[in-house]
Enzyme design. Sequence first.
Site, mmCIF file in Angstrom:
data_model
loop_
_atom_site.group_PDB
_atom_site.id
_atom_site.type_symbol
_atom_site.label_atom_id
_atom_site.label_comp_id
_atom_site.label_asym_id
_atom_site.label_seq_id
_atom_site.Cartn_x
_atom_site.Cartn_y
_atom_site.Cartn_z
ATOM 1 N N PHE A 142 2.522 -0.039 11.564
ATOM 2 C CA PHE A 142 3.970 -0.071 11.340
ATOM 3 C C PHE A 142 4.374 0.437 9.957
ATOM 4 O O PHE A 142 5.378 -0.015 9.388
ATOM 5 C CB PHE A 142 4.516 -1.490 11.561
ATOM 6 C CG PHE A 142 3.906 -2.181 12.759
ATOM 7 C CD1 PHE A 142 3.908 -1.565 13.997
ATOM 8 C CD2 PHE A 142 3.318 -3.421 12.636
ATOM 9 C CE1 PHE A 142 3.326 -2.179 15.098
ATOM 10 C CE2 PHE A 142 2.737 -4.049 13.732
ATOM 11 C CZ PHE A 142 2.741 -3.429 14.966
ATOM 12 N N CYS A 143 3.617 1.391 9.417
ATOM 13 C CA CYS A 143 3.906 1.945 8.082
ATOM 14 C C CYS A 143 4.055 0.826 7.045
ATOM 15 O O CYS A 143 4.890 0.896 6.141
ATOM 16 C CB CYS A 143 5.140 2.831 8.113
ATOM 17 S SG CYS A 143 4.892 4.361 9.031
ATOM 18 N N ALA A 144 3.227 -0.189 7.206
ATOM 19 C CA ALA A 144 3.163 -1.300 6.249
ATOM 20 C C ALA A 144 1.706 -1.740 6.179
ATOM 21 O O ALA A 144 1.381 -2.907 6.408
ATOM 22 C CB ALA A 144 4.073 -2.439 6.684
#
Length: 452
Positions: free
Chosen positions: A372-374
């Site tokens: 999740f781009c985290a």
Amino acid sequence: MTVAAVPAVCAPLPVLGRDVTVPLVTGGEVTYAALDYAASAPALQRVWDDVAAYAPYYGSVHRGAGYLSQLSTDLFENARRDVAAFLGCREGDQVVFTRSTTDSLNLLAAALPAGCEVFVFETEHHASLLPWRNAEVTYLDAPSSPAEAVETLERALAAREPYGPALVCVTGASNVTGELWPVRELAAAAHAHGARIVLDAAQLAPHHPVDVRDLDVDWVAFSGHKLYAPFGAGVLAGRADWLREADPYLAGGGASRKVSRRADGGVDVEWHDSAARHEAGSPNVIGAYSIASACKALTEAGFEALVAREEYLIAKVRAGLAEVPEVRVLSLFGDDAPRVGVISFVVEGWNSSHFAAALSAEYGIGVRDGLFCAHPLVRTLLGSDPQTQGECGAPEAAPGEKSLNAIRVSFGAGTPDEHVERFVGAVRTLVREGARWSYRTEEGRCVPDTSA
């Protein structure tokens, strides 16, 4: 977990795609359950209708004498005022239209004064974690509670010496866990130590009211495509001084007030000191208008009712997942933490990509799997090696193999009860009975095997 009754008057808002049907790999079709709002929310029907009504009157802004240009200019600048009202901006604040939250935070990063220090938690989305390449950055460890978040920030700010310009960047609601962060308390801590604060409201603004005066933040950034607007536009709103003193984000027409040749053959430029300074080129008028339309639609619907209905859906999903022992919901702050409609989880014995693929192919449910781009946050929550590399999508792991990623379900103002009920039922069935179809890995993603 008890699920409170939702008020009868609080129906889901009409969104595009609510009647779209998709094929199932097992045969037949089903109405698509869009449960990936945290990535891109479906456009509100009201927003789409507003844009369609304007489209025949499309014209270039600011530089045209014709009627359509003048109309489009008024619409564009009124959109700026509508967004400012939606955010409760202070007198003198600027609203700059950008491409996205990522673009907004990169714009602010480019406007930091010399010697500025940046403080950011490792829990941030990459849009908040990565733009500060030309500043001295202190990355803060993931806190286990809102109080610990404030204490961690206060310690980090107190340790810096000598004092100079500083900026704190923090999310309003996690794009992984959905948990709400103590923005008002973090802003107070930042200001007490002479720092400013920017709020990444990409996941907060679609679900809760955001008021820069009430929260006492210096800037707020968000994206239209998460706020039920259909086009690629975003907003950076807040204090004007750093933006006014910085070089334009892009150099070109619209950002310049006056350009003249010098005697030595060079060029002198006088830049605008308004929001136009960072909006060079022909702006995305329809994108800005769609954001303003979404702001008005959410305000008119009433956040109190929207929040109440979303909390009902959150409780329904969490209660359903709690009944499946193999499911582990990811959380920083614990079960009782307030949150928006974003829930990430892993399933014992399942590759997350495989599980998400089965939800889609066999039940017509769209969720997201990956990091999740985290990446640092998800790695922390999964207890995996923080040095392990990964992509925003799923790593190449075959069905049944362990994967270092998770599954995320997210929903909002347009989600009907049936979608979350189908999701909970599908999770239960997949865990107890397994997938009904064979899957294979193709270009890093798990997909139904249709070769048989």
